[in-house]
Design a protein around this motif. Sequence first.
Motif, PDB file in Angstrom:
ATOM      1  N   LEU A   4       0.859  -1.169   0.000  1.00 52.59           N
ATOM      2  CA  LEU A   4       0.000   0.000   0.000  1.00 52.59           C
ATOM      3  C   LEU A   4       0.900   1.225   0.000  1.00 52.59           C
ATOM      4  O   LEU A   4       1.685   1.418   0.928  1.00 52.59           O
ATOM      5  N   VAL A   5       0.798   2.043  -1.025  1.00 53.17           N
ATOM      6  CA  VAL A   5       1.677   3.188  -1.196  1.00 53.17           C
ATOM      7  C   VAL A   5       0.854   4.457  -1.145  1.00 53.17           C
ATOM      8  O   VAL A   5       0.000   4.687  -2.003  1.00 53.17           O
ATOM      9  N   GLU A   6       1.133   5.291  -0.149  1.00 53.59           N
ATOM     10  CA  GLU A   6       0.370   6.509   0.065  1.00 53.59           C
ATOM     11  C   GLU A   6       1.065   7.707  -0.564  1.00 53.59           C
ATOM     12  O   GLU A   6       2.290   7.746  -0.675  1.00 53.59           O
ATOM     13  N   ALA A  23      -2.320   3.653  -3.238  1.00 52.26           N
ATOM     14  CA  ALA A  23      -2.257   2.738  -4.369  1.00 52.26           C
ATOM     15  C   ALA A  23      -1.929   1.336  -3.881  1.00 52.26           C
ATOM     16  O   ALA A  23      -0.901   1.125  -3.227  1.00 52.26           O
ATOM     17  N   ALA A  24      -2.793   0.384  -4.196  1.00 49.69           N
ATOM     18  CA  ALA A  24      -2.632  -0.993  -3.755  1.00 49.69           C
ATOM     19  C   ALA A  24      -2.010  -1.845  -4.850  1.00 49.69           C
ATOM     20  O   ALA A  24      -2.205  -1.590  -6.048  1.00 49.69           O
ATOM     21  N   SER A  25      -1.286  -2.873  -4.442  1.00 47.37           N
ATOM     22  CA  SER A  25      -0.648  -3.778  -5.390  1.00 47.37           C
ATOM     23  C   SER A  25      -1.581  -4.873  -5.882  1.00 47.37           C
ATOM     24  O   SER A  25      -1.179  -5.676  -6.732  1.00 47.37           O
ATOM     25  N   LEU A  26      -2.798  -4.919  -5.369  1.00 48.63           N
ATOM     26  CA  LEU A  26      -3.808  -5.878  -5.774  1.00 48.63           C
ATOM     27  C   LEU A  26      -5.092  -5.157  -6.132  1.00 48.63           C
ATOM     28  O   LEU A  26      -5.329  -4.048  -5.649  1.00 48.63           O
ATOM     29  N   PRO A  27      -5.934  -5.771  -6.953  1.00 49.91           N
ATOM     30  CA  PRO A  27      -7.254  -5.190  -7.192  1.00 49.91           C
ATOM     31  C   PRO A  27      -7.999  -5.019  -5.877  1.00 49.91           C
ATOM     32  O   PRO A  27      -7.888  -5.844  -4.969  1.00 49.91           O
TER      33      PRO A  27
END
Length: 115
Positions: A4-6, A23-27
């Motif tokens: 999870l990238v803020e 932004a998540a690395s998974l749907p």
Amino acid sequence: QVQLVESGGGLVQPGGSLRLSCAASLPLYKFSAMAWYRQAPGKERALVAQVTIAGTTNYGDSAKGRFTISRDNAKNTLYLDMSRLDPDDTAVYSCYANRNGREYWGQGSQVTVSS
């Protein structure tokens, strides 16, 4: 591993607005719930807003009427739109996600409300 990238934190004047992104690395449908938490120095970490996989939302008392949590499923991104910011909103804001009972956290993003 889930990432999870803020982004979007920074300095804003009282009464101003700010949008935080996660932004998540998974749907996003992989997560049963996602949320924003915040923690100020010397204070307990507190829920700001959450959204379930069904799209229902819940807000902490301090956020009601001022903050909005939303999802962009096409971009795998969670948002927190903040308005009418107050110095009491100054804190590290962290993105949270739950998948199959496991909890994941972003690195945290500093929001400072000051004139």
